[in-house]
Design an enzyme around this catalytic site. Structure first.
Site, PDB file in Angstrom:
ATOM      1  N   LYS A  16       0.704  -1.105  -0.184  1.00 17.60           N
ATOM      2  CA  LYS A  16      -0.035   0.069   0.020  1.00 17.60           C
ATOM      3  C   LYS A  16       0.870   1.249   0.145  1.00 17.60           C
ATOM      4  CE  LYS A  16      -2.069  -1.150   4.014  1.00 17.60           C
ATOM      5  NZ  LYS A  16      -1.499  -2.571   4.159  1.00 17.60           N
ATOM      6  N   ARG A 174      -0.041  -9.099  13.457  1.00 12.08           N
ATOM      7  CA  ARG A 174      -0.710  -8.049  12.349  1.00 12.08           C
ATOM      8  C   ARG A 174      -1.530  -8.736  11.357  1.00 12.08           C
ATOM      9  NH1 ARG A 174       4.573  -5.380  10.278  1.00 12.08           N
ATOM     10  NH2 ARG A 174       2.967  -4.057   9.135  1.00 12.08           N
TER      11      ARG A 174
HETATM   12  P1  AP5 Z   1       4.812  -1.852   1.725  1.00 10.85           P
HETATM   13  O1  AP5 Z   1       4.617  -0.733   0.718  1.00 10.85           O
HETATM   14  O2  AP5 Z   1       5.556  -1.154   2.909  1.00 10.85           O
HETATM   15  O3  AP5 Z   1       3.489  -2.365   2.239  1.00 10.85           O
HETATM   16  P2  AP5 Z   1       2.216  -1.953   3.167  1.00 10.85           P
HETATM   17  O4  AP5 Z   1       0.847  -2.278   2.695  1.00 10.85           O
HETATM   18  O5  AP5 Z   1       2.131  -0.334   3.159  1.00 10.85           O
HETATM   19  O6  AP5 Z   1       2.747  -2.438   4.489  1.00 10.85           O
HETATM   20  P3  AP5 Z   1       2.581  -1.918   6.085  1.00 10.85           P
HETATM   21  O7  AP5 Z   1       3.444  -2.749   6.805  1.00 10.85           O
HETATM   22  O8  AP5 Z   1       3.151  -0.363   5.971  1.00 10.85           O
HETATM   23  O9  AP5 Z   1       0.924  -1.949   6.541  1.00 10.85           O
HETATM   24  P4  AP5 Z   1       0.620  -1.950   7.695  1.00 10.85           P
HETATM   25  O10 AP5 Z   1      -0.807  -1.656   7.117  1.00 10.85           O
HETATM   26  O11 AP5 Z   1       0.831  -3.009   8.511  1.00 10.85           O
HETATM   27  O12 AP5 Z   1       1.270  -0.754   8.588  1.00 10.85           O
HETATM   28  P5  AP5 Z   1       0.984   0.662   9.087  1.00 10.85           P
HETATM   29  O13 AP5 Z   1       2.052   1.361   8.858  1.00 10.85           O
HETATM   30  O14 AP5 Z   1      -0.393   1.140   8.221  1.00 10.85           O
HETATM   31  O15 AP5 Z   1       5.711  -2.915   1.158  1.00 10.85           O
HETATM   32  C1  AP5 Z   1       6.026  -4.087   2.259  1.00 10.85           C
HETATM   33  C2  AP5 Z   1       7.626  -4.426   1.609  1.00 10.85           C
HETATM   34  O16 AP5 Z   1       7.292  -5.274   0.392  1.00 10.85           O
HETATM   35  C3  AP5 Z   1       8.393  -3.314   1.187  1.00 10.85           C
HETATM   36  O17 AP5 Z   1       9.699  -3.843   1.573  1.00 10.85           O
HETATM   37  C4  AP5 Z   1       8.474  -2.968  -0.206  1.00 10.85           C
HETATM   38  O18 AP5 Z   1       9.619  -2.747  -0.789  1.00 10.85           O
HETATM   39  C5  AP5 Z   1       8.031  -4.514  -0.758  1.00 10.85           C
HETATM   40  N1  AP5 Z   1       6.904  -4.635  -1.864  1.00 10.85           N
HETATM   41  C6  AP5 Z   1       6.163  -3.707  -2.068  1.00 10.85           C
HETATM   42  N2  AP5 Z   1       5.407  -3.964  -3.216  1.00 10.85           N
HETATM   43  C7  AP5 Z   1       6.149  -5.193  -3.702  1.00 10.85           C
HETATM   44  C8  AP5 Z   1       5.638  -6.046  -4.770  1.00 10.85           C
HETATM   45  N3  AP5 Z   1       4.761  -5.650  -5.713  1.00 10.85           N
HETATM   46  N4  AP5 Z   1       6.518  -7.006  -5.050  1.00 10.85           N
HETATM   47  C9  AP5 Z   1       7.635  -7.350  -4.195  1.00 10.85           C
HETATM   48  N5  AP5 Z   1       7.846  -6.612  -2.801  1.00 10.85           N
HETATM   49  C10 AP5 Z   1       6.986  -5.569  -2.624  1.00 10.85           C
HETATM   50  O19 AP5 Z   1       0.316   0.443  10.569  1.00 10.85           O
HETATM   51  C11 AP5 Z   1       1.247   0.216  11.667  1.00 10.85           C
HETATM   52  C12 AP5 Z   1       0.447   0.023  12.828  1.00 10.85           C
HETATM   53  O20 AP5 Z   1      -0.103   1.406  13.198  1.00 10.85           O
HETATM   54  C13 AP5 Z   1      -0.741  -0.789  12.983  1.00 10.85           C
HETATM   55  O21 AP5 Z   1      -0.125  -2.259  13.222  1.00 10.85           O
HETATM   56  C14 AP5 Z   1      -1.685  -0.314  13.979  1.00 10.85           C
HETATM   57  O22 AP5 Z   1      -1.108  -0.568  15.213  1.00 10.85           O
HETATM   58  C15 AP5 Z   1      -1.318   1.066  13.745  1.00 10.85           C
HETATM   59  N6  AP5 Z   1      -2.261   1.499  12.957  1.00 10.85           N
HETATM   60  C16 AP5 Z   1      -2.410   2.323  11.691  1.00 10.85           C
HETATM   61  N7  AP5 Z   1      -3.474   2.662  11.093  1.00 10.85           N
HETATM   62  C17 AP5 Z   1      -4.485   2.335  11.808  1.00 10.85           C
HETATM   63  C18 AP5 Z   1      -5.838   2.341  11.750  1.00 10.85           C
HETATM   64  N8  AP5 Z   1      -6.422   2.946  10.834  1.00 10.85           N
HETATM   65  N9  AP5 Z   1      -6.427   1.935  13.271  1.00 10.85           N
HETATM   66  C19 AP5 Z   1      -5.772   1.494  14.045  1.00 10.85           C
HETATM   67  N10 AP5 Z   1      -4.393   1.398  14.104  1.00 10.85           N
HETATM   68  C20 AP5 Z   1      -3.791   1.657  13.136  1.00 10.85           C
END
Ligand code: AP5
Length: 224
Positions: A16, A174
């Site tokens: 994402k 997660r």
């Molecule tokens: P990346 O693009 O970083 O993936 P992502 O989907 O953004 O994953 P996140 O881990 O950031 O999502 P998340 O939803 O768990 O975390 P968030 O920060 O929102 O890609 C991942 C990896 O894969 C990278 O190394 C990239 O290079 C690689 N990659 C990407 N595309 C690829 C492809 N096509 N092929 C191969 N490799 C690829 O949330 C963190 C924490 O915050 C949560 O756990 C929670 O505690 C809190 N939080 C955030 N939002 C909320 C909410 N709305 N409500 C409650 N708690 C929340």
């Protein structure tokens, strides 16, 4: 299409953030990541950051009331007037209702929800190999998207680190939390007719091309 109000939905590690960075360059609308906003609050030791930290470190969701207030404030900023790309929000049905209420008060609506679909087995590998820069959170992967110089961000020269919640036991939690609390949003948005599925297992450039094609089709449909 007057405005582009996009939601990126998908499990942790689906890509994402990777896609949002590219899409904000394409469409000139702000990329709003609740994860990044929370991490900035943790880093700045704000009250919200102190409250959120334990949930984040455990891979649990931060309580809805805190998140909803944070996003509502952000969406009122001028740069979100013509659209936005939401990454990581909404993540519960309660959050989706709150967003619907806020948008409808502004006579706006969600343009599309892009579900980036990737199986759990790939996600563990992606998350454990992810590295992010300390300055702006730019994303890399030690295998799939390595930086030019090991441990250094190509874009701003800052150090690359592993996120605290990218440890194996937290990754597992997660994923469990995603399936329990966030996956119900797939049906929720499908019933509203705004869900578009994207195969997230392809490489990041193909995924980006697919998303752009979906948005181009939406724009054509609106002009018919
Ligand atoms: P990346 O693009 O970083 O993936 P992502 O989907 O953004 O994953 P996140 O881990 O950031 O999502 P998340 O939803 O768990 O975390 P968030 O920060 O929102 O890609 C991942 C990896 O894969 C990278 O190394 C990239 O290079 C690689 N990659 C990407 N595309 C690829 C492809 N096509 N092929 C191969 N490799 C690829 O949330 C963190 C924490 O915050 C949560 O756990 C929670 O505690 C809190 N939080 C955030 N939002 C909320 C909410 N709305 N409500 C409650 N708690 C929340």
């Amino acid at each position: 299409m007057s405005e582009l109000n996009l939601i990126l939905l998908g499990p942790p590690g689906a890509g994402k953030g990777t896609q949002a960075e590219r899409l904000q360059d394409d469409f000139q609308v702000p990329f709003i990541s609740t994860g990044d906003m929370l991490r900035a609050n943790v880093k700045g030791a704000t009250e919200l950051g102190r409250e959120a930290r334990n949930y984040m470190d455990a891979g649990e969701l931060v309580p809805d009331d805190l998140i909803v207030a944070m996003v509502a404030e952000r969406l009122q900023e001028d740069d979100a007037e013509d659209g936005f790309i939401l990454d990581g929000f909404p993540r519960t049905i309660e959050q989706a209702h709150a967003l619907d209420r806020q948008l409808s008060e502004l006579s706006r609506r969600v343009t599309a929800v892009l579900l980036i679909d990737v199986p759990d087995s790939d996600l563990v590998r992606r998350l454990s190999g992810r590295r992010v820069c300390v300055k702006a959170g730019h994303n890399y992967h030690i295998e799939f998207d390595p930086p030019k110089h090991e441990g250094v961000c190509d874009q701003d020269g800052s150090k690359l680190i592993q996120r605290d919640d990218d440890k194996p036991e937290v990754i597992r939690n997660r994923l469990r939390v995603y399936h329990d609390q966030t996956e119900p949003l797939v049906d929720y948005y499908d019933e509203q007719g705004v869900l578009r599925k994207i195969d997230g297992t392809r490489d990041a450039t193909d995924v980006h091309d697919h998303i752009r094609a979906v948005i181009a089709t939406l724009r054509l449909e609106e002009n018919v």
